[in-house]
Design a protein around this motif. Structure first.
Motif, short mmCIF file in Angstrom:
data_model
loop_
_atom_site.label_atom_id
_atom_site.label_comp_id
_atom_site.label_asym_id
_atom_site.label_seq_id
_atom_site.Cartn_x
_atom_site.Cartn_y
_atom_site.Cartn_z
N PHE A 52 13.07 -3.16 -1.88
CA PHE A 52 13.68 -2.13 -2.73
C PHE A 52 13.50 -2.58 -4.18
O PHE A 52 14.02 -3.60 -4.60
N THR A 53 12.73 -1.82 -4.94
CA THR A 53 12.42 -2.20 -6.32
C THR A 53 13.25 -1.46 -7.35
O THR A 53 13.30 -1.87 -8.51
N ALA A 79 16.71 5.29 -3.65
CA ALA A 79 16.04 4.02 -3.88
C ALA A 79 14.53 4.17 -3.74
O ALA A 79 14.03 5.05 -3.04
N ARG A 80 13.82 3.30 -4.43
CA ARG A 80 12.36 3.22 -4.35
C ARG A 80 12.03 1.88 -3.71
O ARG A 80 12.62 0.87 -4.07
N LEU A 81 11.11 1.91 -2.77
CA LEU A 81 10.69 0.65 -2.17
C LEU A 81 9.19 0.62 -2.00
O LEU A 81 8.52 1.66 -2.01
N HIS A 82 8.67 -0.59 -1.88
CA HIS A 82 7.25 -0.81 -1.67
C HIS A 82 7.09 -1.63 -0.40
O HIS A 82 7.79 -2.63 -0.21
N VAL A 83 6.17 -1.19 0.46
CA VAL A 83 5.89 -1.89 1.72
C VAL A 83 4.39 -1.96 1.95
O VAL A 83 3.63 -1.18 1.39
N ARG A 84 4.03 -2.88 2.82
CA ARG A 84 2.60 -3.07 3.12
C ARG A 84 2.10 -2.14 4.22
O ARG A 84 0.90 -1.90 4.32
N SER A 85 3.04 -1.64 5.06
CA SER A 85 2.62 -0.81 6.19
C SER A 85 3.78 0.06 6.66
O SER A 85 4.93 -0.17 6.28
N MET A 86 3.46 1.01 7.53
CA MET A 86 4.51 1.84 8.13
C MET A 86 5.43 0.99 9.00
O MET A 86 6.63 1.22 9.06
N GLU A 87 4.86 -0.01 9.66
CA GLU A 87 5.68 -0.90 10.48
C GLU A 87 6.70 -1.64 9.62
O GLU A 87 7.85 -1.79 10.00
N GLN A 119 0.80 -1.22 0.00
CA GLN A 119 0.00 0.00 0.00
C GLN A 119 0.83 1.27 0.00
O GLN A 119 0.34 2.33 -0.35
N LEU A 120 2.09 1.18 0.41
CA LEU A 120 2.95 2.37 0.50
C LEU A 120 4.15 2.23 -0.42
O LEU A 120 4.76 1.16 -0.51
N GLN A 121 4.48 3.34 -1.05
CA GLN A 121 5.68 3.42 -1.87
C GLN A 121 6.50 4.57 -1.29
O GLN A 121 5.95 5.62 -0.94
#
Length: 145
Positions: A90-91, A104-112, A63-65
């Motif tokens: 890291f994508t 760097a660009r990364l994608h994560v599911r949550s702030m945690e 949900q977060l980039q």
């Protein structure tokens, strides 16, 4: 160099990398074997380096980039680069000039999860993170002419 037909084929493939040779032939006014030969030559010359699929990371729960500027601590450049490469969230990553060595660009599911990923770098680098709200310009080709 590329000519107008090569550029037309490249643009068509950037719009849809699954276009068939028949569709590319119709678009360019060439025969399918001619289009195939042009694509082969573009590949051999390194102009076309691959064909890809784009996905929406949100469909997989990301949900977060974020864009992360990374400044390795003294003597930690190679270790930080190795860690970034090893962390699958890291994508994309560019090694750059200036105060920061990596962007760097990364994608994560949550702030945690973002905290967990960045904690892996904390003993080797300082980071500065910005959450992406919107991408008004997606990856595109630079002008070819």
């Amino acid at each position: 160099m590329t000519d107008d037909i090569d550029q037309l084929l490249i643009k068509a493939l950037m719009e849809d990398s699954r276009r068939s040779l028949k569709a590319l032939a119709q678009l360019s006014g060439l025969s399918s074997p001619s289009v195939s030969e042009r694509l082969r030559r573009l590949e051999e010359r390194g102009v076309l380096t691959g064909y890809t699929v784009e996905i929406d990371p949100r469909c997989f729960g990301y949900q977060l980039q974020a864009i992360v500027r990374v400044r390795p601590l003294p003597g930690q450049l190679q270790e930080v680069e190795r860690q970034i490469m090893a962390i699958p969230e890291f994508t994309e990553c560019d090694k750059v000039t200036g105060d920061d060595c990596f962007i760097a660009r990364l994608h994560v599911r949550s702030m945690e999860q973002l905290d967990t990923v960045l904690d892996k770098l904390n003993s080797h680098a300082e980071t500065n993170t910005a959450i992406v709200k919107k991408t008004p310009v997606k990856r595109r080709l630079p002008p070819m002419a």
